[in-house]
Scaffold this motif. Structure first.
Motif, PDB file in Angstrom:
ATOM      1  N   PHE A 278       6.027 124.631   4.981  1.00 12.44           N
ATOM      2  CA  PHE A 278       4.370 124.043   5.063  1.00 12.44           C
ATOM      3  C   PHE A 278       4.289 123.305   3.896  1.00 12.44           C
ATOM      4  O   PHE A 278       4.747 123.378   2.915  1.00 12.44           O
ATOM      5  N   GLY A 279       3.491 122.161   4.113  1.00 15.93           N
ATOM      6  CA  GLY A 279       3.091 121.096   3.074  1.00 15.93           C
ATOM      7  C   GLY A 279       1.913 120.435   3.450  1.00 15.93           C
ATOM      8  O   GLY A 279       1.803 118.935   3.077  1.00 15.93           O
ATOM      9  N   TRP A 280       0.741 121.066   3.972  1.00 14.20           N
ATOM     10  CA  TRP A 280      -0.387 120.300   4.106  1.00 14.20           C
ATOM     11  C   TRP A 280      -1.170 120.297   2.918  1.00 14.20           C
ATOM     12  O   TRP A 280      -1.161 121.455   1.785  1.00 14.20           O
ATOM     13  N   LYS A 281      -1.753 119.422   2.511  1.00 11.79           N
ATOM     14  CA  LYS A 281      -2.634 118.991   1.275  1.00 11.79           C
ATOM     15  C   LYS A 281      -3.756 119.889   1.414  1.00 11.79           C
ATOM     16  O   LYS A 281      -4.545 120.140   2.311  1.00 11.79           O
ATOM     17  N   ASP A 282      -4.114 120.685   0.137  1.00 13.09           N
ATOM     18  CA  ASP A 282      -5.342 121.423  -0.103  1.00 13.09           C
ATOM     19  C   ASP A 282      -5.505 122.231   1.389  1.00 13.09           C
ATOM     20  O   ASP A 282      -4.578 123.162   1.768  1.00 13.09           O
ATOM     21  N   ASP A 283      -6.717 122.217   1.796  1.00 15.23           N
ATOM     22  CA  ASP A 283      -7.181 123.254   2.797  1.00 15.23           C
ATOM     23  C   ASP A 283      -7.438 122.477   4.250  1.00 15.23           C
ATOM     24  O   ASP A 283      -7.905 122.607   4.957  1.00 15.23           O
ATOM     25  N   ALA A 284      -6.644 121.337   4.160  1.00 15.62           N
ATOM     26  CA  ALA A 284      -6.879 120.263   5.381  1.00 15.62           C
ATOM     27  C   ALA A 284      -6.464 120.928   6.520  1.00 15.62           C
ATOM     28  O   ALA A 284      -7.219 121.016   7.715  1.00 15.62           O
ATOM     29  N   LEU A 285      -5.490 121.848   6.788  1.00 14.20           N
ATOM     30  CA  LEU A 285      -5.081 122.709   7.876  1.00 14.20           C
ATOM     31  C   LEU A 285      -5.868 123.466   8.257  1.00 14.20           C
ATOM     32  O   LEU A 285      -6.425 123.658   9.651  1.00 14.20           O
ATOM     33  N   GLN A 286      -6.434 124.199   7.481  1.00 15.26           N
ATOM     34  CA  GLN A 286      -7.341 125.459   7.602  1.00 15.26           C
ATOM     35  C   GLN A 286      -8.683 124.959   8.260  1.00 15.26           C
ATOM     36  O   GLN A 286      -9.149 125.401   9.444  1.00 15.26           O
ATOM     37  N   LYS A 287      -9.078 123.861   7.606  1.00 17.85           N
ATOM     38  CA  LYS A 287     -10.351 123.094   8.061  1.00 17.85           C
ATOM     39  C   LYS A 287     -10.177 122.710   9.653  1.00 17.85           C
ATOM     40  O   LYS A 287     -11.189 122.835  10.337  1.00 17.85           O
ATOM     41  N   ALA A 288      -9.020 122.110   9.978  1.00 16.03           N
ATOM     42  CA  ALA A 288      -8.846 121.571  11.332  1.00 16.03           C
ATOM     43  C   ALA A 288      -8.833 122.554  12.250  1.00 16.03           C
ATOM     44  O   ALA A 288      -9.343 122.646  13.319  1.00 16.03           O
ATOM     45  N   MET A 289      -8.305 123.761  11.724  1.00 15.96           N
ATOM     46  CA  MET A 289      -7.989 124.964  12.621  1.00 15.96           C
ATOM     47  C   MET A 289      -9.361 125.589  13.081  1.00 15.96           C
ATOM     48  O   MET A 289      -9.742 125.672  14.060  1.00 15.96           O
ATOM     49  N   ASP A 290     -10.256 125.723  12.013  1.00 10.34           N
ATOM     50  CA  ASP A 290     -11.621 126.160  12.002  1.00 10.34           C
ATOM     51  C   ASP A 290     -12.346 125.621  12.730  1.00 10.34           C
ATOM     52  O   ASP A 290     -13.374 125.800  13.471  1.00 10.34           O
ATOM     53  N   SER A 291     -12.131 124.083  12.624  1.00  9.51           N
ATOM     54  CA  SER A 291     -13.196 123.280  13.448  1.00  9.51           C
ATOM     55  C   SER A 291     -12.732 122.968  14.863  1.00  9.51           C
ATOM     56  O   SER A 291     -13.429 122.315  15.658  1.00  9.51           O
ATOM     57  N   ASN A 292     -11.607 123.593  15.392  1.00 10.36           N
ATOM     58  CA  ASN A 292     -11.158 123.682  16.742  1.00 10.36           C
ATOM     59  C   ASN A 292     -11.229 122.128  17.546  1.00 10.36           C
ATOM     60  O   ASN A 292     -11.569 122.171  18.347  1.00 10.36           O
ATOM     61  N   CYS A 293     -10.554 121.174  16.407  1.00  7.82           N
ATOM     62  CA  CYS A 293     -10.647 119.973  16.890  1.00  7.82           C
ATOM     63  C   CYS A 293      -9.377 119.418  17.818  1.00  7.82           C
ATOM     64  O   CYS A 293      -8.313 119.837  17.610  1.00  7.82           O
ATOM     65  N   ASP A 294      -9.708 118.329  18.655  1.00  4.99           N
ATOM     66  CA  ASP A 294      -8.477 117.942  19.460  1.00  4.99           C
ATOM     67  C   ASP A 294      -7.683 116.778  18.680  1.00  4.99           C
ATOM     68  O   ASP A 294      -6.672 116.904  18.233  1.00  4.99           O
ATOM     69  N   SER A 295      -8.542 115.836  18.352  1.00  3.50           N
ATOM     70  CA  SER A 295      -8.089 114.741  17.704  1.00  3.50           C
ATOM     71  C   SER A 295      -8.325 114.793  16.409  1.00  3.50           C
ATOM     72  O   SER A 295      -7.834 113.874  15.367  1.00  3.50           O
ATOM     73  N   CYS A 296      -9.160 115.599  15.713  1.00  4.37           N
ATOM     74  CA  CYS A 296      -9.513 115.790  14.491  1.00  4.37           C
ATOM     75  C   CYS A 296      -9.724 114.594  13.662  1.00  4.37           C
ATOM     76  O   CYS A 296      -9.156 114.264  12.732  1.00  4.37           O
ATOM     77  N   PRO A 297     -10.831 113.899  14.270  1.00 12.61           N
ATOM     78  CA  PRO A 297     -11.144 112.728  13.303  1.00 12.61           C
ATOM     79  C   PRO A 297     -11.400 112.752  11.875  1.00 12.61           C
ATOM     80  O   PRO A 297     -11.249 111.893  10.966  1.00 12.61           O
ATOM     81  N   GLN A 298     -11.761 114.045  11.376  1.00 13.91           N
ATOM     82  CA  GLN A 298     -11.857 114.386   9.796  1.00 13.91           C
ATOM     83  C   GLN A 298     -10.585 114.298   9.275  1.00 13.91           C
ATOM     84  O   GLN A 298     -10.859 114.291   7.986  1.00 13.91           O
ATOM     85  N   LEU A 299      -9.504 114.284   9.927  1.00 12.28           N
ATOM     86  CA  LEU A 299      -8.484 114.287   9.226  1.00 12.28           C
ATOM     87  C   LEU A 299      -7.890 112.954   9.181  1.00 12.28           C
ATOM     88  O   LEU A 299      -7.977 112.135   9.992  1.00 12.28           O
ATOM     89  N   LYS A 300      -7.415 112.640   7.879  1.00  9.62           N
ATOM     90  CA  LYS A 300      -7.006 111.204   7.670  1.00  9.62           C
ATOM     91  C   LYS A 300      -5.715 110.843   8.206  1.00  9.62           C
ATOM     92  O   LYS A 300      -4.780 111.681   8.119  1.00  9.62           O
ATOM     93  N   SER A 301      -5.696 109.833   9.124  1.00  9.79           N
ATOM     94  CA  SER A 301      -4.379 109.568   9.792  1.00  9.79           C
ATOM     95  C   SER A 301      -4.105 107.987   9.510  1.00  9.79           C
ATOM     96  O   SER A 301      -4.790 107.351   8.837  1.00  9.79           O
ATOM     97  N   GLN A 302      -2.627 107.862  10.083  1.00 12.40           N
ATOM     98  CA  GLN A 302      -2.069 106.505   9.840  1.00 12.40           C
ATOM     99  C   GLN A 302      -1.336 106.125  11.073  1.00 12.40           C
ATOM    100  O   GLN A 302      -1.243 107.161  12.019  1.00 12.40           O
ATOM    101  N   THR A 303      -1.160 104.902  11.319  1.00 16.79           N
ATOM    102  CA  THR A 303      -0.481 104.716  12.793  1.00 16.79           C
ATOM    103  C   THR A 303       0.885 105.216  12.721  1.00 16.79           C
ATOM    104  O   THR A 303       1.690 105.305  11.625  1.00 16.79           O
ATOM    105  N   ILE A 304       1.323 105.282  13.985  1.00 23.93           N
ATOM    106  CA  ILE A 304       2.678 105.812  13.944  1.00 23.93           C
ATOM    107  C   ILE A 304       3.550 104.607  13.291  1.00 23.93           C
ATOM    108  O   ILE A 304       4.767 104.950  12.622  1.00 23.93           O
ATOM    109  N   ALA A 305       3.284 103.522  13.347  1.00 21.61           N
ATOM    110  CA  ALA A 305       4.198 102.386  12.777  1.00 21.61           C
ATOM    111  C   ALA A 305       4.069 102.509  11.257  1.00 21.61           C
ATOM    112  O   ALA A 305       5.094 102.389  10.786  1.00 21.61           O
ATOM    113  N   GLN A 306       3.028 103.126  10.858  1.00 17.88           N
ATOM    114  CA  GLN A 306       3.115 103.352   9.420  1.00 17.88           C
ATOM    115  C   GLN A 306       3.882 104.675   9.132  1.00 17.88           C
ATOM    116  O   GLN A 306       4.839 104.590   7.963  1.00 17.88           O
ATOM    117  N   GLY A 307       4.036 105.564   9.931  1.00 18.21           N
ATOM    118  CA  GLY A 307       4.676 106.611   9.867  1.00 18.21           C
ATOM    119  C   GLY A 307       6.254 106.530   9.689  1.00 18.21           C
ATOM    120  O   GLY A 307       7.085 106.939   9.159  1.00 18.21           O
TER     121      GLY A 307
END
Ligand SMILES: *[C@@H]1O[C@H](CO)[C@@H](O)[C@H](O)[C@H]1NC(C)=O
Ligand SMILES: *[C@@H]1O[C@H](CO)[C@@H](O)[C@H](O)[C@H]1NC(C)=O
Length: 345
Positions: A278-307
């Motif tokens: 496990f290596g999510w920063k702070d409580d980012a994963l808990q918040k995503a689980m609590d908000s029951n989101c699909d694409s979870c726009p509140q989570l910061k993302s990068q493009t696949i090309a950046q990844g």
């Protein structure tokens, strides 16, 4: 034996429940295993690893990945977790081996191989909350040394889908498909969903987690009293692009066996296994689980090309591609070369 796929369930019951589903590109293919063989380079068998670039020979639980990593191959930039499995090889009639490439899932085509990761907060109509993993948490599921159906049945949902097309999600088996799969072989790795609430790890890296006492996570089965805390359903889909090796002219001459073998020397498929740090920063994963989101726009993302750009320094230098006389760490007959192990950091 066949299992229903939670992915298929999610597709058919779309909207009934949310899940976090994202792509993680290849980080490295290397003989390291900080969970089972910390401090040992090379580890006994080869792995393919995705996620944060703090992956290393040793990963100190007291220095979780968010404090060590500088980038991740995953879509969500706060996810420095590491996810890994064994590597699939093709064995030619002349006894040479070739690594089977991975290919991204539908919708994630830009990814450099890797896998699709799911965290599923709950299923069913009533929302029951899950507790996200804590810093330092790690686990594995499956046994690399299992070779029989009876053994593999101990794990409920470590399976293969023979892809007739990229969207095939039915007909999961516990062993390798017996016939060529036109769009590749998808390995499905679903982890247990109940935690003892205390231990971040255990000597076998499994006994601090458990499956539901009855039923499944998908149908809301309760956790056993020994492992009362419901954790997200962690699920890997890894697509092995077998298309170059699907001609029956290349398959074993006996006409009955199949040519694929896991990097630990398993040609049955019953040794399917996956590892997680496990290596999510702070409580980012808990918040995503609590908000029951699909694409979870509140989570910061990068493009696949950046990844795809995230890199780690290679520790074990050896040839893993091209035609090989033996799988790395194995004798040509697929037995592990134990004497080849060295302890160096
Ligand atoms: C991996 O471990 C080695 C040896 O301990 C160390 O020199 C190296 O900096 C580590 N790499 C990363 C990316 O942490
Ligand atoms: C073994 O067979 C593969 C597949 O047919 C071929 O590409 C490779 O060159 C062969 N290797 C040797 C050493 O003959």
């Amino acid at each position: 034996m066949r299992w229903s796929s939670s992915a298929a369930l999610a597709l058919t019951a779309s909207g009934a429940h949310a899940l976090l589903r994202f792509s993680c590109s290849q980080l490295v293919v290397e003989r390291l295993d900080p969970l089972v063989n910390p401090g040992i380079a090379p580890s006994p068998h080869l792995h393919q690893i995705v996620g944060g670039n703090a992956f290393n020979t040793t990963m100190d639980p007291l220095k979780p990945p968010p404090s060590q990593a500088t980038c991740t191959t995953c879509t969500f930039v706060d996810d420095f977790s590491n996810y890994w499995t064994a590597v699939l090889y093709f064995r030619a009639r002349n006894g040479s081996y070739h690594r089977v490439p991975q290919k991204p899932n539908v919708g994630f085509e830009q990814a450099n191989g890797g896998m699709t990761i799911y965290y599923i907060p709950y299923t069913g109509r009533t929302k029951s909350s899950v507790t996200a993993f804590k810093p330092g948490f790690r686990m594995l599921i499956g046994r690399q040394d299992y070779r029989t159906r009876e053994e593999a049945s101990r794990f409920r949902q470590l399976t293969y889908t023979c892809l007739q097309n990229p969207m095939t999600r039915t007909g999961e088996t516990l062993d390798f498909p017996k016939q060529p799969c036109p769009a590749g072989i998808m390995a499905n790795v679903r982890f247990p969903t109940c935690w003892d609430g205390k231990n971040l790890d255990s000597p076998d890296h499994m006994s601090h987690v458990a499956y539901p006492e009855t039923g499944t996570f998908e149908n809301g089965g309760p956790c056993p009293a020994t492992h009362p805390v419901k954790i997200p359903q962690l699920f890997y889909e890894v697509i092995w692009d077998t298309t170059k090796f699907n001609s029956k002219d290349l398959w074993p001459e006996d006409g009955t066996s199949q040519p694929f073998v896991w990097s630990q020397g398993d040609s049955t498929g019953f040794g399917n296994h996956g590892d997680y740090v496990f290596g999510w920063k702070d409580d980012a994963l808990q918040k995503a689980m609590d908000s029951n989101c699909d694409s979870c726009p509140q989570l910061k993302s990068q493009t696949i090309a950046q990844g795809n750009q995230c890199r780690k320094q290679v520790v074990v230098h050896e040839e893993v591609d091209g035609w090989l006389n033996a799988i790395p760490g194995m004798s040509p007959g697929m037995e592990p070369i134990v004497s080849g192990l060295s302890l160096r950091q």
